[in-house]
Motif scaffolding. Structure first.
Motif, short mmCIF file in Angstrom:
data_model
loop_
_atom_site.label_atom_id
_atom_site.label_comp_id
_atom_site.label_asym_id
_atom_site.label_seq_id
_atom_site.Cartn_x
_atom_site.Cartn_y
_atom_site.Cartn_z
N GLU A 1 99.50 29.76 31.14
CA GLU A 1 100.73 29.02 30.85
C GLU A 1 101.92 29.88 31.26
OE1 GLU A 1 101.43 26.12 28.83
OE2 GLU A 1 99.38 25.45 28.60
N THR A 2 102.75 29.37 32.13
CA THR A 2 103.90 30.14 32.59
C THR A 2 105.16 29.74 31.84
OG1 THR A 2 104.37 28.57 34.38
CG2 THR A 2 102.91 30.41 34.88
N GLU A 3 106.14 30.64 31.85
CA GLU A 3 107.42 30.40 31.23
C GLU A 3 108.53 30.65 32.24
OE1 GLU A 3 107.79 32.90 27.84
OE2 GLU A 3 106.10 31.99 26.75
N ALA A 4 109.72 30.11 31.94
CA ALA A 4 110.88 30.36 32.81
C ALA A 4 111.12 31.86 32.90
CB ALA A 4 112.11 29.66 32.24
N GLY A 5 111.35 32.34 34.11
CA GLY A 5 111.59 33.76 34.32
C GLY A 5 110.36 34.55 34.69
N ASP A 6 109.17 33.94 34.61
CA ASP A 6 107.95 34.64 35.01
C ASP A 6 107.97 34.91 36.51
OD1 ASP A 6 107.04 34.59 32.46
OD2 ASP A 6 105.44 33.13 32.79
N SER A 7 107.31 35.98 36.92
CA SER A 7 107.20 36.29 38.35
C SER A 7 105.84 36.93 38.62
CB SER A 7 108.32 37.23 38.80
OG SER A 7 108.26 38.47 38.11
N LEU A 8 105.43 36.88 39.88
CA LEU A 8 104.22 37.56 40.30
C LEU A 8 104.60 38.86 40.99
CD1 LEU A 8 101.76 34.90 41.76
CD2 LEU A 8 101.78 35.93 39.49
N ALA A 9 103.76 39.87 40.81
CA ALA A 9 103.99 41.16 41.45
C ALA A 9 102.74 41.60 42.18
CB ALA A 9 104.39 42.22 40.41
N ALA A 10 102.94 42.19 43.36
CA ALA A 10 101.84 42.80 44.11
C ALA A 10 101.87 44.30 43.80
CB ALA A 10 102.01 42.55 45.60
N ILE A 11 100.74 44.83 43.34
CA ILE A 11 100.68 46.22 42.91
C ILE A 11 99.63 46.96 43.74
CG2 ILE A 11 100.25 47.78 40.96
CD1 ILE A 11 101.07 45.48 39.11
N VAL A 12 100.05 48.10 44.32
CA VAL A 12 99.16 48.95 45.11
C VAL A 12 99.24 50.36 44.53
CG1 VAL A 12 98.63 49.88 47.39
CG2 VAL A 12 99.54 47.56 47.17
N ARG A 13 98.10 50.86 44.04
CA ARG A 13 98.03 52.21 43.46
C ARG A 13 99.15 52.42 42.43
NH1 ARG A 13 97.01 53.46 48.89
NH2 ARG A 13 99.09 54.38 49.13
N GLY A 14 99.37 51.42 41.59
CA GLY A 14 100.34 51.55 40.52
C GLY A 14 101.78 51.29 40.93
N GLU A 15 102.03 51.03 42.19
CA GLU A 15 103.39 50.79 42.68
C GLU A 15 103.59 49.31 42.97
OE1 GLU A 15 106.31 52.26 46.34
OE2 GLU A 15 104.14 52.16 46.65
N ILE A 16 104.68 48.74 42.49
CA ILE A 16 105.00 47.35 42.81
C ILE A 16 105.52 47.27 44.24
CG2 ILE A 16 106.51 45.40 42.28
CD1 ILE A 16 106.38 46.16 39.36
N ARG A 17 104.83 46.52 45.08
CA ARG A 17 105.18 46.40 46.50
C ARG A 17 105.86 45.07 46.83
NH1 ARG A 17 101.83 49.56 49.91
NH2 ARG A 17 101.50 51.59 48.91
N GLY A 18 106.05 44.21 45.84
CA GLY A 18 106.72 42.95 46.09
C GLY A 18 106.66 42.07 44.85
N THR A 19 107.70 41.29 44.62
CA THR A 19 107.73 40.35 43.51
C THR A 19 108.30 39.02 43.98
OG1 THR A 19 109.94 41.04 42.78
CG2 THR A 19 108.06 42.19 41.81
N SER A 20 107.95 37.96 43.27
CA SER A 20 108.48 36.64 43.58
C SER A 20 108.40 35.77 42.34
CB SER A 20 107.68 35.99 44.72
OG SER A 20 108.22 34.73 45.06
#
Length: 301
Positions: free
Chosen positions: A249-268
């Motif tokens: 269940e998603t909420e307003a303001g939620d985003s997805l993040a791509a994580i590589v070796r603990g580092e966020i490489r992109g969000t949307s």
């Protein structure tokens, strides 16, 4: 007497008078005069951040030169590179010039995006050339991924900038930090909403046949330049992920993040239907994890 009309205007050109000259008095018979135009000139430069930059060099093709001449005013170091889709040049401190297949090309192209790695943040003065007239320059798009430049002198909504491109279901355009996907039902959707001067883009065409399009000279809707992610300049490449959430269940303001070796490489941001277009920074094969962020923290993986 004959009163001269106001001087006409034409994008990218300077009015140079009438041909033939307007007579001082009304002639005995009708005559036709035509406006004389000269290409307007301007000085060009590009702004580079430390690391990788996806760059448009907004010059008319007839003013483009080889890479050593074009980038001759830059302050380059060992490890600096320039890449097109098919060729690479590396800077040699010992030889004080660019070497490689791309350096052997006699002219670069104003309609192609180049990836430039710079050891320092700098502005590079290029040369004087005629003012770029986007509506006079054909941008060629083949099937698959294309490196395209952005030619207008002001930011423009993606839908306006590519209004003359025959987009179809599944086409993708991306910058260093954001992507958008085209559907026949909804048009362009994603984090990339504005194209900007000096920035380069990659456009994936699903159809196999090549096409050409032209950008508008000027924007119909005024927009501001967009902020970019802080990690963008660390990587030459990225990939686009189209993700669909299921069982969460998603909420307003939620985003997805791509994580590589603990580092966020992109969000949307997560869209209303749960589908998200995510741009992931990186080079080479790496294991990527996708996480749902809520309030800046990982909520689900």
């Amino acid at each position: 007497t004959v009163s001269a009309p106001d001087a006409p205007t034409k994008f990218g050109y300077t009015f140079a008078g009438w041909e033939p000259e307007l007579p001082a008095t009304v002639p005995a018979q009708n005559i036709t005069v035509k406006a004389v135009w000269r290409a307007a000139k301007t000085s060009y430069d590009i702004s580079l951040s430390e690391g990788w930059n996806w760059v448009s060099i907004p010059m008319m093709d007839e003013d483009m030169t080889d890479i050593n001449t074009l980038l001759g005013n830059g302050e380059w170091e060992l490890g600096d590179e320039v890449k097109s889709k098919t060729a690479v040049a590396a800077y040699s401190k010992r030889n004080a010039k660019w070497l490689g297949a791309l350096a052997h090309q006699t002219k670069l192209s104003g309609t192609v995006m180049y990836k430039i790695r710079s050891a320092k943040t700098q502005g590079v003065a290029l040369k004087e050339g005629r003012v770029t007239v986007p509506a006079e320059m054909n941008v060629t798009v083949n099937g698959g991924w294309n490196h395209i430049s952005y030619l207008p002198a002001e930011p423009m909504l993606l839908s306006e900038a590519l209004a003359n491109y025959p987009a179809a279901d599944g086409d993708v355009i991306k910058s260093e930090t954001a992507s958008s996907l085209y559907s026949n039902d909804k048009g362009w959707e994603g984090e990339l909403t504005v194209l900007e001067p000096e920035q380069g883009y990659m456009l994936m065409r699903n159809a196999g046949n090549p096409v050409t399009f032209r950008y508008p000279n000027e924007a119909q809707t005024k927009v501001e330049e967009q902020p970019t992610a802080g990690t963008a300049n660390r990587y030459a490449d990225n990939m686009t992920v189209v993700a669909t959430l299921a069982g969460v269940e998603t909420e307003a303001g939620d985003s997805l993040a791509a994580i590589v070796r603990g580092e966020i490489r992109g969000t949307s941001a997560v869209s209303e239907d749960g589908t998200t277009i995510l741009t992931v920074q990186g080079s080479g094969a790496e294991l990527v994890s996708i996480a749902l962020l809520r309030g800046g923290e990982v909520f689900a993986t």
